[in-house]
Design an enzyme around this catalytic site. Sequence first.
Site, PDB file in Angstrom:
ATOM      1  N   SER A 113       0.841  -1.196   0.000  1.00 30.32           N
ATOM      2  CA  SER A 113       0.000   0.000   0.000  1.00 30.32           C
ATOM      3  C   SER A 113       0.872   1.241   0.000  1.00 30.32           C
ATOM      4  CB  SER A 113      -0.908   0.027   1.228  1.00 30.32           C
ATOM      5  OG  SER A 113      -1.577   1.273   1.340  1.00 30.32           O
ATOM      6  N   TYR A 115      -3.337  -1.724   9.985  1.00 33.48           N
ATOM      7  CA  TYR A 115      -3.310  -2.067   8.562  1.00 33.48           C
ATOM      8  C   TYR A 115      -1.991  -1.620   7.937  1.00 33.48           C
ATOM      9  CZ  TYR A 115      -4.387  -1.864   3.575  1.00 33.48           C
ATOM     10  OH  TYR A 115      -4.340  -2.013   2.214  1.00 33.48           O
TER      11      TYR A 115
END
Length: 254
Positions: free
Chosen positions: A147, A160
């Site tokens: 990400s 996350y």
Amino acid sequence: MSALAGKTAIVTGASRGIGRGIAERLAGDGALVAVHYGHSEAAAHETVRAVEEAGGRAFAFHADLEKPDAVDTFYAALDAGLAERGAGPEFDILVNNAAASGSGRIHELTAEVFDRLFAINVKAPLFLVQRGLDRLRDGGRIVNVSSAATKRAFPESVTYVMTKGAVDTMTPALAKELAPRGITVNSVAPGYVATDMNAHRRTTPEESAALAAHSVLNRLGTPADVADVVGFLVSDDARWITGQCVDVSGGYKL
């Protein structure tokens, strides 16, 4: 001849979103694609149907990556699906795309959510690689989905981002370890992509515009934007690229 003709590719979390886009792209390039899903059986079969309607080959198989026996279940289901098609158990490409999100800020965090995210986002891909090494052919490809949030402070979902940071450090370590077999290991780092994962953050045109503004190209990404880069990384054109994280964020917060 298609770039991936005769190859077998596994895409985890391929029932929707980026995973579905990757499955469709690799099948379009000629691979037999194993479409893994954790919970969305109907959506996984929709992915398979889309691939087949476009002239490709795919099948769906199930494994809940949060469970303690996830890796055993994963490979047993994969082997069964490959055997039904007269293939396997060897494969050429593994795309670790499956992920869970939603940890929230530090004061919202619970141990249960922490354990779930690390089980799915970190433990599962690492042990899927470990168990799959005797099946992954020499010269194979591994792509991990990270990400762009790891490159900036992202307190909105602290756990996350921690899991994706682990993916970022795992990737070059595996690349060096597997290099003697000609296996390349890379990751891609998407920014905001229009998928179910962030649908709760773009319920109005204003919210969608705010997310799009994080990219210098001023739009949300699409699954195809990411899938096309993965398609390149697993092809022979990317044979000299390994241990890298490719930003596919549209210039996230430049």
